[in-house]
Motif scaffolding. Structure first.
Motif, mmCIF file in Angstrom:
data_model
loop_
_atom_site.group_PDB
_atom_site.id
_atom_site.type_symbol
_atom_site.label_atom_id
_atom_site.label_comp_id
_atom_site.label_asym_id
_atom_site.label_seq_id
_atom_site.Cartn_x
_atom_site.Cartn_y
_atom_site.Cartn_z
ATOM 1 N N ASN A 1 20.764 8.274 -75.561
ATOM 2 C CA ASN A 1 21.651 8.560 -76.686
ATOM 3 C C ASN A 1 20.847 8.881 -77.947
ATOM 4 O O ASN A 1 21.153 9.837 -78.676
ATOM 5 C CB ASN A 1 22.604 7.377 -76.904
ATOM 6 C CG ASN A 1 23.707 7.708 -77.898
ATOM 7 O OD1 ASN A 1 23.582 7.416 -79.080
ATOM 8 N ND2 ASN A 1 24.761 8.360 -77.437
ATOM 9 N N SER B 1 31.513 13.500 -79.085
ATOM 10 C CA SER B 1 30.934 12.595 -80.077
ATOM 11 C C SER B 1 31.869 12.601 -81.286
ATOM 12 O O SER B 1 32.453 13.634 -81.621
ATOM 13 C CB SER B 1 29.547 13.074 -80.493
ATOM 14 O OG SER B 1 29.142 12.368 -81.641
ATOM 15 N N ARG B 2 31.962 11.470 -81.973
ATOM 16 C CA ARG B 2 32.794 11.452 -83.183
ATOM 17 C C ARG B 2 32.190 12.339 -84.272
ATOM 18 O O ARG B 2 32.856 12.702 -85.222
ATOM 19 C CB ARG B 2 32.968 10.004 -83.665
ATOM 20 C CG ARG B 2 33.926 9.217 -82.783
ATOM 21 C CD ARG B 2 33.745 7.749 -82.923
ATOM 22 N NE ARG B 2 32.429 7.337 -82.434
ATOM 23 C CZ ARG B 2 31.899 6.131 -82.603
ATOM 24 N NH1 ARG B 2 32.578 5.217 -83.232
ATOM 25 N NH2 ARG B 2 30.703 5.854 -82.118
ATOM 26 N N TYR C 1 19.087 12.484 -77.391
ATOM 27 C CA TYR C 1 19.878 13.710 -77.566
ATOM 28 C C TYR C 1 20.214 13.946 -79.036
ATOM 29 O O TYR C 1 20.216 15.079 -79.524
ATOM 30 C CB TYR C 1 21.120 13.710 -76.655
ATOM 31 C CG TYR C 1 22.438 13.439 -77.351
ATOM 32 C CD1 TYR C 1 23.088 14.434 -78.097
ATOM 33 C CD2 TYR C 1 23.046 12.189 -77.287
ATOM 34 C CE1 TYR C 1 24.291 14.175 -78.755
ATOM 35 C CE2 TYR C 1 24.230 11.928 -77.937
ATOM 36 C CZ TYR C 1 24.844 12.919 -78.672
ATOM 37 O OH TYR C 1 26.016 12.671 -79.333
ATOM 38 N N LYS C 2 20.474 12.859 -79.764
ATOM 39 C CA LYS C 2 20.853 13.043 -81.178
ATOM 40 C C LYS C 2 19.646 13.515 -82.004
ATOM 41 O O LYS C 2 19.809 14.277 -82.967
ATOM 42 C CB LYS C 2 21.456 11.750 -81.752
ATOM 43 C CG LYS C 2 22.909 11.501 -81.252
ATOM 44 C CD LYS C 2 23.558 10.306 -81.934
ATOM 45 C CE LYS C 2 24.795 9.776 -81.230
ATOM 46 N NZ LYS C 2 26.021 10.544 -81.399
HETATM 47 C C1 LIG Z 1 28.192 10.643 -77.316
HETATM 48 C C2 LIG Z 1 28.180 9.800 -78.524
HETATM 49 O O1 LIG Z 1 27.133 9.340 -78.968
HETATM 50 O O2 LIG Z 1 29.389 9.565 -79.048
HETATM 51 P P1 LIG Z 1 29.664 8.928 -80.499
HETATM 52 O O3 LIG Z 1 28.773 9.692 -81.452
HETATM 53 O O4 LIG Z 1 31.125 9.141 -80.720
HETATM 54 O O5 LIG Z 1 29.299 7.469 -80.434
#
Ligand SMILES: CC(=O)OP(=O)(O)O
Ligand SMILES: CC(C)(COP(=O)(O)OP(=O)(O)OC[C@H]1O[C@@H](n2cnc3c(N)ncnc32)[C@H](O)[C@@H]1OP(=O)(O)O)[C@@H](O)C(=O)NCCC(=O)NCCS
Length: 324
Positions: A273, A303-304, A276-277
């Motif tokens: 997570n 994702s939000r 990827y961000k």
């Molecule tokens: C995929 C994801 O990280 O979702 P969110 O940013 O909504 O937590």
């Protein structure tokens, strides 16, 4: 729009695929849905209070003509849906609880997919991943032979495209989970015309460090090769050894992956997570997903932090999964 999504759009247009969007009043959802309907790509179904959705659409200036809106509060076939839900969750939910749970838009929308009233679902612009995917895990469930679903991002920047997994679901995958995620991610990669070259990531390359964490990945590589001997897969790799040919020559000269991996399997959800961000926000990759793999029917999360373009593209992917 990149070739990748233009091809998907062509593939799904005219097939009368219906996709449920439980977050009917979200501005990004309304913008994307209005475009999908206008371009006649698919048939969106919005969930929520009709007046609230129409007011929101009018406020942001989007057209909702001919788009179906279903309000769980007034849904005339709720009794049937409750019975189907109680049956699916046999022994785990009472009729009274089912009636209350199905007022939740994600549970309601997922039941529309389960009962074949829609082909797929896209949610998560306004809900956490847990609240978005839990109904699918409980109702849609995984395909025979697949133990766990996992969440993939397709990462796109100009002509570059990669698959990252698991970035969304399994918090602490074991070796078996990682092997399954790798094999499933190979199938997902092919959906995007990526011939998978899979790197199992770690903080170690080919034994440069030894710990339970690195051994977990070594074992995952062994299991994945056993599960799918035809796959091009190797590890454990640090990201540079998987992605940079000159580093691969130094760190993993005998590997089948020579700095040319295009599917990256992260060792934990923390790594996936965060990874990827970082690629999205610092590397300026477009990150579309998470695409849930291994489910009986397509349900996908957002994702939000998404925008309307991400919603549009995830809807195209969801429709393409429905055709598989
Ligand atoms: C995929 C994801 O990280 O979702 P969110 O940013 O909504 O937590
Ligand atoms: C996905 C998640 C919500 C599941 O947690 P949970 O609802 O507490 O899971 P439970 O263990 O109670 O299981 C609930 C059901 O889902 C199923 N399930 C749980 N994880 C699953 C998986 N990875 N694949 C398939 N089914 C799964 C269980 O088998 C159970 O089914 P059952 O009720 O029919 O027996 C949880 O793992 C989670 O929060 N993951 C991280 C999500 C996140 O925040 N990601 C970062 C942002 S994208």
């Amino acid at each position: 729009m990149s070739d990748l999504f233009s091809i998907l759009k062509q593939k799904v247009t005219g097939k009368n695929i219906s996709i449920v969007f439980p977050e009917g009043t979200d501005e990004r959802i309304l913008t994307a849905v209005s475009r999908l309907a206008r371009e006649q790509v698919l048939r969106p179904i919005l969930i929520g209070n009709k007046a609230a959705i129409q007011n929101q659409a009018a406020e942001i200036g989007v057209e909702l003509a001919h788009i179906e809106i279903i309000d769980p509060e007034t849904y005339e076939k709720m009794d049937e849906l409750v019975q189907a839900f109680v049956e699916r969750r046999k022994g785990k939910v009472s009729e009274e609880d089912a009636r209350r749970i199905l007022l939740d838009e994600n549970y309601f929308g997922t039941m529309l997919v389960y009962t074949n009233q829609a082909h797929g679902l896209v949610s998560g612009a306004a809900h956490s991943t847990a609240d978005t995917v839990r109904p699918a895990l409980q109702i849609i469930k995984t395909k025979p032979g697949i133990r766990k679903t996992s969440g993939v991002f397709i990462m796109v920047r100009d002509e570059e495209k990669y698959v990252f997994a698991d970035c969304a679901i399994n918090i602490a995958p074991d070796s078996q989970d990682l092997a399954e995620i790798a094999v499933e991610s190979a199938h997902t990669a092919r959906m995007f015309d990526i011939e998978p070259r899979i790197a199992m990531l770690s903080f170690s390359t080919k034994g440069s460090a030894k710990s339970p964490e690195t051994e977990k990945v070594v074992e995952a590589v062994r299991l994945a090769k056993e599960m799918a001997p035809q796959l091009t897969i190797d590890g454990e790799f640090q990201f540079d050894a998987a992605f940079v040919p000159s580093v691969a020559k130094k760190k993993a000269p005998d590997s089948v992956i020579q700095g040319d991996a295009n599917v990256f399997i992260f060792p934990s959800l923390e790594a996936g997570n965060i990874g990827y961000k970082i690629a999205q926000r610092l590397g300026h990759f477009e990150a579309v997903g998470p695409i849930l793999q291994g489910l009986n029917k397509p349900v996908n999360d957002l994702s939000r932090g998404c925008n309307a373009e991400d919603v549009y593209k995830l809807a195209l992917i969801t429709a393409a999964q429905a055709l598989q």
